[in-house]
Design an enzyme around this catalytic site. Structure first.
Site, PDB file in Angstrom:
ATOM      1  CE  LYS A  35       4.038  -1.756   9.170  1.00 18.70           C
ATOM      2  NZ  LYS A  35       4.004  -2.533   7.791  1.00 18.70           N
ATOM      3  CG  ASN A  36       7.707  -4.753   6.518  1.00 17.35           C
ATOM      4  OD1 ASN A  36       6.600  -4.130   7.109  1.00 17.35           O
ATOM      5  ND2 ASN A  36       8.204  -4.169   5.399  1.00 17.35           N
ATOM      6  NE  ARG A 107      -1.028  -6.236   1.344  1.00 12.18           N
ATOM      7  CZ  ARG A 107      -1.909  -6.400   0.504  1.00 12.18           C
ATOM      8  NH1 ARG A 107      -3.033  -5.718   0.491  1.00 12.18           N
ATOM      9  NH2 ARG A 107      -1.799  -7.475  -0.439  1.00 12.18           N
ATOM     10  CB  CYS A 131      -0.144   1.714   2.936  1.00 15.20           C
ATOM     11  SG  CYS A 131       0.612   2.129   4.710  1.00 15.20           S
ATOM     12  CG  ASP A 325       8.327   0.066   2.552  1.00  9.85           C
ATOM     13  OD1 ASP A 325       7.420   0.206   3.244  1.00  9.85           O
ATOM     14  OD2 ASP A 325       8.633  -0.876   1.731  1.00  9.85           O
ATOM     15  CB  VAL A 347       8.137  -2.125  -5.685  1.00  6.00           C
ATOM     16  CG1 VAL A 347       7.238  -3.145  -4.783  1.00  6.00           C
ATOM     17  CG2 VAL A 347       9.392  -2.320  -5.760  1.00  6.00           C
TER      18      VAL A 347
HETATM   19  C1  UD1 Z   1       5.905  -5.863   2.134  1.00  4.69           C
HETATM   20  C2  UD1 Z   1       6.066  -4.867   2.984  1.00  4.69           C
HETATM   21  C3  UD1 Z   1       5.945  -3.244   2.427  1.00  4.69           C
HETATM   22  C4  UD1 Z   1       6.878  -3.262   1.359  1.00  4.69           C
HETATM   23  C5  UD1 Z   1       6.576  -4.430   0.316  1.00  4.69           C
HETATM   24  C6  UD1 Z   1       7.488  -4.390  -0.820  1.00  4.69           C
HETATM   25  C7  UD1 Z   1       5.122  -5.885   4.910  1.00  4.69           C
HETATM   26  C8  UD1 Z   1       4.052  -5.870   6.197  1.00  4.69           C
HETATM   27  N1  UD1 Z   1       4.964  -4.922   4.005  1.00  4.69           N
HETATM   28  O1  UD1 Z   1       4.394  -5.615   1.516  1.00  4.69           O
HETATM   29  O2  UD1 Z   1       6.391  -2.532   3.467  1.00  4.69           O
HETATM   30  O3  UD1 Z   1       6.493  -2.070   0.670  1.00  4.69           O
HETATM   31  O4  UD1 Z   1       6.673  -5.582   1.080  1.00  4.69           O
HETATM   32  O5  UD1 Z   1       9.127  -4.728  -0.490  1.00  4.69           O
HETATM   33  O6  UD1 Z   1       6.008  -6.631   4.941  1.00  4.69           O
HETATM   34  N2  UD1 Z   1       1.287  -8.249  -5.891  1.00  4.69           N
HETATM   35  C9  UD1 Z   1       0.556  -8.867  -6.599  1.00  4.69           C
HETATM   36  N3  UD1 Z   1      -0.174  -9.926  -6.268  1.00  4.69           N
HETATM   37  C10 UD1 Z   1      -0.306 -10.501  -5.076  1.00  4.69           C
HETATM   38  C11 UD1 Z   1       0.825  -9.941  -4.217  1.00  4.69           C
HETATM   39  C12 UD1 Z   1       1.560  -8.768  -4.253  1.00  4.69           C
HETATM   40  O7  UD1 Z   1       0.257  -8.195  -7.736  1.00  4.69           O
HETATM   41  O8  UD1 Z   1      -0.777 -11.511  -4.649  1.00  4.69           O
HETATM   42  C13 UD1 Z   1       2.134  -6.944  -6.299  1.00  4.69           C
HETATM   43  C14 UD1 Z   1       1.822  -5.862  -5.509  1.00  4.69           C
HETATM   44  O9  UD1 Z   1       0.712  -5.282  -5.713  1.00  4.69           O
HETATM   45  C15 UD1 Z   1       3.141  -4.835  -5.439  1.00  4.69           C
HETATM   46  C16 UD1 Z   1       4.065  -5.992  -5.802  1.00  4.69           C
HETATM   47  O10 UD1 Z   1       3.499  -7.160  -5.742  1.00  4.69           O
HETATM   48  O11 UD1 Z   1       3.055  -4.272  -6.695  1.00  4.69           O
HETATM   49  C17 UD1 Z   1       4.860  -6.226  -4.309  1.00  4.69           C
HETATM   50  O12 UD1 Z   1       4.106  -6.460  -3.150  1.00  4.69           O
HETATM   51  P1  UD1 Z   1       4.581  -7.351  -2.056  1.00  4.69           P
HETATM   52  O13 UD1 Z   1       5.922  -7.444  -2.247  1.00  4.69           O
HETATM   53  O14 UD1 Z   1       3.660  -8.575  -1.762  1.00  4.69           O
HETATM   54  O15 UD1 Z   1       4.352  -6.365  -0.640  1.00  4.69           O
HETATM   55  P2  UD1 Z   1       3.770  -6.799   0.575  1.00  4.69           P
HETATM   56  O16 UD1 Z   1       4.031  -8.051   1.006  1.00  4.69           O
HETATM   57  O17 UD1 Z   1       2.506  -6.406   0.806  1.00  4.69           O
END
Ligand code: UD1
Length: 456
Positions: A35-36, A107, A131, A325, A347
């Protein structure tokens, strides 16, 4: 998405799964593309001047959402079995209202920004879903896009972006190795003028697979040591043909289900290299596995060896650490380990909400704001309940459960299958179908005793 917007009283009858617990899961399941990765690969197709073909696409709701988003932007998307054809030759701007139909469900819209700015000079992002596991800000994304030269304007409908002077390469360091923000930089830098250097980048296998796709399209991307990625912008990218890497989160979910129900599951498609950290944890808990590396029929068999499970101290981390996850299904399995286990979530700040339902089922889990059992992380200093102590083994009993998010939802199902008695799990369609293909058929195939309520 709120964890309270579909309570047991208000959820539709169809969005409930009845689970008769206590039966070990036995048999085979197949995992398809991650999915990711798949959703990002679909976004990458927007950058091509010719059609792209993506294989091993799972039938999950996130794929439908991105299909909708691509179609409103003029991309012709056709699914044939598990092969997706995407023709972006007539990309066009979409109206705020058309895009908003897909708002709040995923997202992914944020990742369309770079490709749309390259193709059309402007982009719009609706309110984002995904989520409810923490604040999930998009500050890194917007900050990087501004550096590339995008103008970002927010109004009540969402965020509007334009690139009046085009986009140019940047030198950028992420505050945290965010998966999404790394993908944002990749999808924008590949066609920006000049070279981009991204420091503190995420290097999850799904990101490396996305880089392979972009390279097939004509991009020049170098992955250096120490989380540095260098991207040399090119003027044009063509379509790609690619088979998505298998879903290591789904694979780990089935592995944990086998352990928690004292069963044995062969996960066809599971790949050892992408799951090394999980496999080490699985073995330290006392689970058994065997890798079959046949390129077509191979996978990993996971089983409970019949001896007591062992407690462990773990913490989640960015790759190559223990994936966040994987945390929830592992915690369910740890409720059956003999002693005190620790799970430190580094995370996300709010990823233990689901444990209150497990406690109602008899699990002994306490949450703490200290960084327990590992290195201090950014949440400890800010008082978030992000460490869990699990005292096992607990006899789990049936309960009515409300799913709060995708990964926690599958863990609730695992707990219900491991518990004695009949549980009702609410919100399965809303959450689990986002990321788990045909999960009911797969569960039935493994011998799970599940059913839908009879509707009149
Ligand atoms: C992706 C995955 C999700 C997984 C996550 C971490 C997808 C669709 N989802 O989510 O399943 O749990 O990676 O492996 O691929 N953050 C900020 N600012 C931002 C972006 C992120 O502070 O602009 C923080 C988030 O709040 C979180 C951390 O960075 O605490 C990690 O988030 P991120 O790696 O960006 O997760 P996603 O890409 O949303």
């Amino acid at each position: 998405m709120s964890s309270t917007d579909a309570t047991p009283e208000t959820a539709s009858r169809e969005d409930v799964l009845i689970v008769h617990g206590g039966t070990p899961l036995e048999g085979d399941v197949t995992v398809r593309g991650a999915k990711n990765l798949v959703s990002k690969a679909m976004v990458a197709a927007l950058l091509g001047t010719s059609p792209s073909v993506l294989r091993s696409v799972p039938a999950i709701r996130d794929v439908e959402v991105v299909t909708g988003l691509l179609r409103v932007h003029g991309v012709d998307v056709e699914l044939d079995g598990d092969t997706l054809y995407m023709d972006p030759t007539s990309v066009e701007s979409a109206g705020v209202e058309e895009i908003n139909v897909h708002a709040g469900t995923s997202r992914i819209p944020i990742l369309l920004c770079g490709p749309l700015l390259h193709r059309l000079g402007r982009a719009f992002i609706p309110d984002l879903g995904g989520c409810n596991i923490g604040g999930r800000p998009i500050d890194f994304h917007l900050d990087a896009l501004r550096e590339f030269g995008a103008v970002v304007e927010k109004d009540a409908s969402g965020t509007h972006l334009s690139a009046p002077n085009g986009l140019h390469g940047i030198r950028y360091e992420l505050e945290f190795p965010s998966v999404g923000a790394t993908e944002q930089v990749l999808l924008t830098a590949v066609m920006a003028k000049g070279t981009t250097e991204l420091r503190n980048a995420a290097i999850e296998p799904e990101i490396i697979d996305l880089i392979c796709i972009l390279q097939k399209m004509g991009a020049i991307i170098k992955v250096h040591t120490n989380r540095v990625i260098e991207i040399v912008g090119v003027d044009e990218l063509k379509g790609y043909r690619h088979r998505a890497l298998p879903d290591r989160i789904e694979a780990a979910s089935w592995a944990s289900a086998a352990l928690a129900t004292e069963g044995s599951v062969f996960v066809r498609g599971a790949q050892q290299a992408d799951m090394m950290t999980f496999l080490n944890v699985f073995r330290s808990i006392g689970g058994a596995y065997e890798v079959d590396d046949d390129p077509v029929e191979g996978g990993i068999r996971f089983w409970h060896p019949g001896t007591a499970l062992k407690p462990v101290a773990l913490e989640t981390d960015v790759h190559p650490g223990l994936m966040t996850d994987w945390q929830q299904p592992i915690v369910v399995a740890l409720t059956q380990a003999d002693g005190l286990s620790i799970m430190h979530e580094t995370v996300y700040e709010n990823r233990f909400g689901y444990t209150s339902e497990l406690r109602r089922m008899g699990a002994n889990i306490e949450l703490y704001s200290d960084c327990l059992g590992g290195t201090p992380c950014r949440w400890g200093r800010r008082n978030f309940l992000h460490s869990a102590v699990i005292a096992g083994p607990s006899k789990l009993h049936a309960a009515d459960l409300q799913i709060p998010d995708l990964r926690a939802g599958f863990s609730h199902l695992i707990a219900a299958m491991a518990a004695e008695g009949t549980s009702r799990v609410y919100g399965v369609d809303r959450y689990i179908t986002r990321g788990y293909e045909n999960f009911e058929e797969k569960l039935l195939g493994l011998g799970a005793k599940i059913e839908r309520p009879v509707t009149k």
